[in-house]
Scaffold this motif. Structure first.
Motif, PDB file in Angstrom:
ATOM      1  N   ARG A 130       1.226  35.708   8.267  1.00  0.00           N
ATOM      2  CA  ARG A 130       0.362  35.731   9.458  1.00  0.00           C
ATOM      3  C   ARG A 130      -0.824  34.788   9.338  1.00  0.00           C
ATOM      4  NH1 ARG A 130      -2.247  40.121  10.087  1.00  0.00           N
ATOM      5  NH2 ARG A 130      -1.862  41.001   8.016  1.00  0.00           N
ATOM      6  N   LEU A 131      -0.830  33.967   8.309  1.00  0.00           N
ATOM      7  CA  LEU A 131      -1.928  33.011   8.139  1.00  0.00           C
ATOM      8  C   LEU A 131      -1.882  31.965   9.258  1.00  0.00           C
ATOM      9  CD1 LEU A 131      -4.268  32.093   6.249  1.00  0.00           C
ATOM     10  CD2 LEU A 131      -2.589  30.592   5.130  1.00  0.00           C
ATOM     11  N   LYS A 132      -2.986  31.752   9.911  1.00  0.00           N
ATOM     12  CA  LYS A 132      -3.057  30.832  11.060  1.00  0.00           C
ATOM     13  C   LYS A 132      -3.408  29.413  10.596  1.00  0.00           C
ATOM     14  CE  LYS A 132      -4.986  32.038  14.886  1.00  0.00           C
ATOM     15  NZ  LYS A 132      -5.982  32.504  15.886  1.00  0.00           N
ATOM     16  N   ILE A 133      -2.384  28.584  10.467  1.00  0.00           N
ATOM     17  CA  ILE A 133      -2.597  27.157  10.214  1.00  0.00           C
ATOM     18  C   ILE A 133      -2.227  26.449  11.507  1.00  0.00           C
ATOM     19  CG2 ILE A 133      -1.994  25.167   8.798  1.00  0.00           C
ATOM     20  CD1 ILE A 133      -1.289  27.121   6.552  1.00  0.00           C
ATOM     21  N   VAL A 134      -3.237  26.085  12.281  1.00  0.00           N
ATOM     22  CA  VAL A 134      -3.002  25.631  13.656  1.00  0.00           C
ATOM     23  C   VAL A 134      -2.627  24.160  13.741  1.00  0.00           C
ATOM     24  CG1 VAL A 134      -4.469  27.414  14.670  1.00  0.00           C
ATOM     25  CG2 VAL A 134      -5.485  25.216  14.005  1.00  0.00           C
ATOM     26  N   GLY A 135      -2.865  23.403  12.675  1.00  0.00           N
ATOM     27  CA  GLY A 135      -2.538  21.982  12.729  1.00  0.00           C
ATOM     28  C   GLY A 135      -2.520  21.357  11.351  1.00  0.00           C
ATOM     29  N   VAL A 136      -1.738  20.287  11.230  1.00  0.00           N
ATOM     30  CA  VAL A 136      -1.598  19.547   9.973  1.00  0.00           C
ATOM     31  C   VAL A 136      -1.553  18.064  10.309  1.00  0.00           C
ATOM     32  CG1 VAL A 136      -0.100  19.098   8.009  1.00  0.00           C
ATOM     33  CG2 VAL A 136      -0.356  21.429   8.828  1.00  0.00           C
ATOM     34  N   GLN A 137      -2.248  17.262   9.511  1.00  0.00           N
ATOM     35  CA  GLN A 137      -2.258  15.820   9.734  1.00  0.00           C
ATOM     36  C   GLN A 137      -2.380  15.127   8.376  1.00  0.00           C
ATOM     37  OE1 GLN A 137      -2.178  13.426  12.341  1.00  0.00           O
ATOM     38  NE2 GLN A 137      -2.322  11.992  10.636  1.00  0.00           N
ATOM     39  N   VAL A 153      -7.106  11.631  15.933  1.00  0.00           N
ATOM     40  CA  VAL A 153      -7.103  12.750  14.991  1.00  0.00           C
ATOM     41  C   VAL A 153      -8.230  13.723  15.319  1.00  0.00           C
ATOM     42  CG1 VAL A 153      -7.506  13.380  12.574  1.00  0.00           C
ATOM     43  CG2 VAL A 153      -5.946  11.500  13.128  1.00  0.00           C
ATOM     44  N   ILE A 154      -9.415  13.200  15.584  1.00  0.00           N
ATOM     45  CA  ILE A 154     -10.549  14.059  15.933  1.00  0.00           C
ATOM     46  C   ILE A 154     -10.272  14.819  17.227  1.00  0.00           C
ATOM     47  CG2 ILE A 154     -12.968  14.027  16.690  1.00  0.00           C
ATOM     48  CD1 ILE A 154     -13.407  11.742  14.692  1.00  0.00           C
ATOM     49  N   GLN A 155      -9.692  14.145  18.200  1.00  0.00           N
ATOM     50  CA  GLN A 155      -9.371  14.812  19.472  1.00  0.00           C
ATOM     51  C   GLN A 155      -8.388  15.960  19.251  1.00  0.00           C
ATOM     52  OE1 GLN A 155      -7.936  12.198  22.562  1.00  0.00           O
ATOM     53  NE2 GLN A 155      -7.363  13.881  23.918  1.00  0.00           N
ATOM     54  N   ARG A 156      -7.390  15.733  18.395  1.00  0.00           N
ATOM     55  CA  ARG A 156      -6.406  16.791  18.133  1.00  0.00           C
ATOM     56  C   ARG A 156      -7.056  17.986  17.439  1.00  0.00           C
ATOM     57  NH1 ARG A 156      -1.894  17.077  13.870  1.00  0.00           N
ATOM     58  NH2 ARG A 156      -0.673  18.844  14.599  1.00  0.00           N
ATOM     59  N   ILE A 157      -7.906  17.718  16.472  1.00  0.00           N
ATOM     60  CA  ILE A 157      -8.614  18.810  15.788  1.00  0.00           C
ATOM     61  C   ILE A 157      -9.456  19.591  16.790  1.00  0.00           C
ATOM     62  CG2 ILE A 157     -10.408  19.346  14.087  1.00  0.00           C
ATOM     63  CD1 ILE A 157      -9.385  16.859  12.507  1.00  0.00           C
ATOM     64  N   ASN A 158     -10.162  18.876  17.647  1.00  0.00           N
ATOM     65  CA  ASN A 158     -11.048  19.539  18.611  1.00  0.00           C
ATOM     66  C   ASN A 158     -10.283  20.345  19.643  1.00  0.00           C
ATOM     67  OD1 ASN A 158     -13.177  18.436  17.231  1.00  0.00           O
ATOM     68  ND2 ASN A 158     -13.619  16.830  18.721  1.00  0.00           N
ATOM     69  N   GLU A 159      -9.091  19.902  19.986  1.00  0.00           N
ATOM     70  CA  GLU A 159      -8.267  20.677  20.930  1.00  0.00           C
ATOM     71  C   GLU A 159      -7.831  22.007  20.318  1.00  0.00           C
ATOM     72  OE1 GLU A 159      -5.141  17.959  21.799  1.00  0.00           O
ATOM     73  OE2 GLU A 159      -6.264  16.868  23.356  1.00  0.00           O
ATOM     74  N   LEU A 160      -7.617  21.994  18.999  1.00  0.00           N
ATOM     75  CA  LEU A 160      -7.143  23.200  18.309  1.00  0.00           C
ATOM     76  C   LEU A 160      -8.291  24.083  17.830  1.00  0.00           C
ATOM     77  CD1 LEU A 160      -4.270  21.482  16.309  1.00  0.00           C
ATOM     78  CD2 LEU A 160      -4.006  23.064  18.232  1.00  0.00           C
ATOM     79  N   ARG A 161      -9.485  23.519  17.675  1.00  0.00           N
ATOM     80  CA  ARG A 161     -10.708  24.246  17.318  1.00  0.00           C
ATOM     81  C   ARG A 161     -10.497  25.194  16.132  1.00  0.00           C
ATOM     82  NH1 ARG A 161     -13.490  26.947  22.320  1.00  0.00           N
ATOM     83  NH2 ARG A 161     -15.211  26.942  20.821  1.00  0.00           N
ATOM     84  N   PRO A 162     -10.142  24.663  14.975  1.00  0.00           N
ATOM     85  CA  PRO A 162      -9.930  25.534  13.813  1.00  0.00           C
ATOM     86  C   PRO A 162     -11.245  26.119  13.311  1.00  0.00           C
ATOM     87  CG  PRO A 162      -9.926  23.247  13.130  1.00  0.00           C
ATOM     88  CD  PRO A 162      -9.970  23.238  14.641  1.00  0.00           C
ATOM     89  N   ASN A 163     -11.156  27.300  12.734  1.00  0.00           N
ATOM     90  CA  ASN A 163     -12.332  27.847  12.062  1.00  0.00           C
ATOM     91  C   ASN A 163     -12.662  27.051  10.805  1.00  0.00           C
ATOM     92  OD1 ASN A 163     -10.945  30.974  12.915  1.00  0.00           O
ATOM     93  ND2 ASN A 163     -12.796  30.138  13.847  1.00  0.00           N
ATOM     94  N   ILE A 164     -11.611  26.653  10.079  1.00  0.00           N
ATOM     95  CA  ILE A 164     -11.801  25.994   8.787  1.00  0.00           C
ATOM     96  C   ILE A 164     -10.973  24.710   8.746  1.00  0.00           C
ATOM     97  CG2 ILE A 164     -11.571  26.216   6.282  1.00  0.00           C
ATOM     98  CD1 ILE A 164     -11.702  29.295   6.717  1.00  0.00           C
ATOM     99  N   LEU A 165     -11.656  23.597   8.593  1.00  0.00           N
ATOM    100  CA  LEU A 165     -11.011  22.292   8.444  1.00  0.00           C
ATOM    101  C   LEU A 165     -11.029  21.929   6.967  1.00  0.00           C
ATOM    102  CD1 LEU A 165      -9.930  19.521   9.480  1.00  0.00           C
ATOM    103  CD2 LEU A 165     -12.338  18.829   9.734  1.00  0.00           C
TER     104      LEU A 165
END
Length: 253
Positions: A130-137, A153-165
């Protein structure tokens, strides 16, 4: 909110913090919808900061700088301070995942060669489904601040709004990239993980447990990658301790 103490080592502010306290700090930061740079230092980082003022200033700008090396722990002791534990990503990321999974904290993995971060994510999620890994690059893109690839890359991260990058470009590239882009990123916490994805994926092996558990991880890494790391450890470690010795005597500025 918990705020760790600070100690100074060769002009770099280090926070003597435990993993439990670090988890609590990150959790509270996310709960407040706040942001924090959470960086780490080892002997290599301290040596780089000694000759790179911008890097040193970036470390000192961070909300948390934790110890990721036995050499930094030894330096603190020589200077009359104490670091309670060493937090190394190859071990800590599994513990952070265990902490984050029931709290639904989300991650974005950025770095390493194509496919490596994906494999790291898969191995983590095998143990923590159940670990939430919302994106990988992967890290093989044009990282220049104004490049089209970097902006994408920044736009993609911001669209996903991760708690921890988690940024794994290696030192000092990951710190330089965050220094240039942190203000444009929509994430609560930024971590600098170095080779974390290589370790998690299994593509980079560690030394035997008796070495990694007893302050000899640097020696194990030197045995595994001697050509790449000999200067970092054979030259860098004694040089760092020499500077700490002079600092202890009051001659380091």
């Amino acid at each position: 909110m918990y705020k760790p103490n600070e100690i100074g080592i060769l002009g770099v502010t280090v926070h003597p913090i435990t993993k439990d306290d670090l988890h609590a700090y990150m959790d509270a930061t996310i709960a407040r919808h706040d942001r924090a740079l959470v960086l780490n230092v080892n002997v290599h980082a301290m040596n780089l900061a000694h000759t790179d003022r911008d890097l040193k200033n970036f470390f000192n700008r961070a909300e948390i700088v934790f110890c990721d090396g036995i050499g930094v722990m030894l330096a603190a002791r020589l200077l009359g301070e104490k670091v309670p534990e060493r937090i190394t990503y190859a071990d800590w990321m599994w513990e952070l995942a265990a902490y984050a999974e029931p709290r639904q904290l989300s991650f974005f993995f950025l770095g390493a060669k194509p496919g490596v971060a994906e494999q790291a994510a898969q191995r983590l999620q095998t143990r923590f489904p159940r670990l939430k890994i919302v994106g990988v690059q992967h890290g093989y893109f044009d990282r220049a601040r104004d490049s089209a690839e970097n902006k994408a890359v920044i736009q993609r991260i911001n669209e996903l709004r991760p708690n921890i990058l988690v940024v794994g470009f290696g030192m000092p590239i990951q710190e330089q990239w965050l220094a240039e882009n942190w203000d444009a990123l929509d994430a609560n916490i930024a971590l600098t993980g170095g080779a974390v994805f290589d370790y998690l994926s299994g593509s980079l092996r560690r030394g035997p447990k008796w070495m990694t558990d007893n302050g000899l991880e640097w020696a194990a890494r030197l045995l595994i990658e001697p050509q790449r790391l000999w200067k970092r450890y054979v030259v860098g470690n004694p040089l760092f301790l020499w500077r700490v010795f002079w600092s202890r005597l009051g001659f380091y500025r």
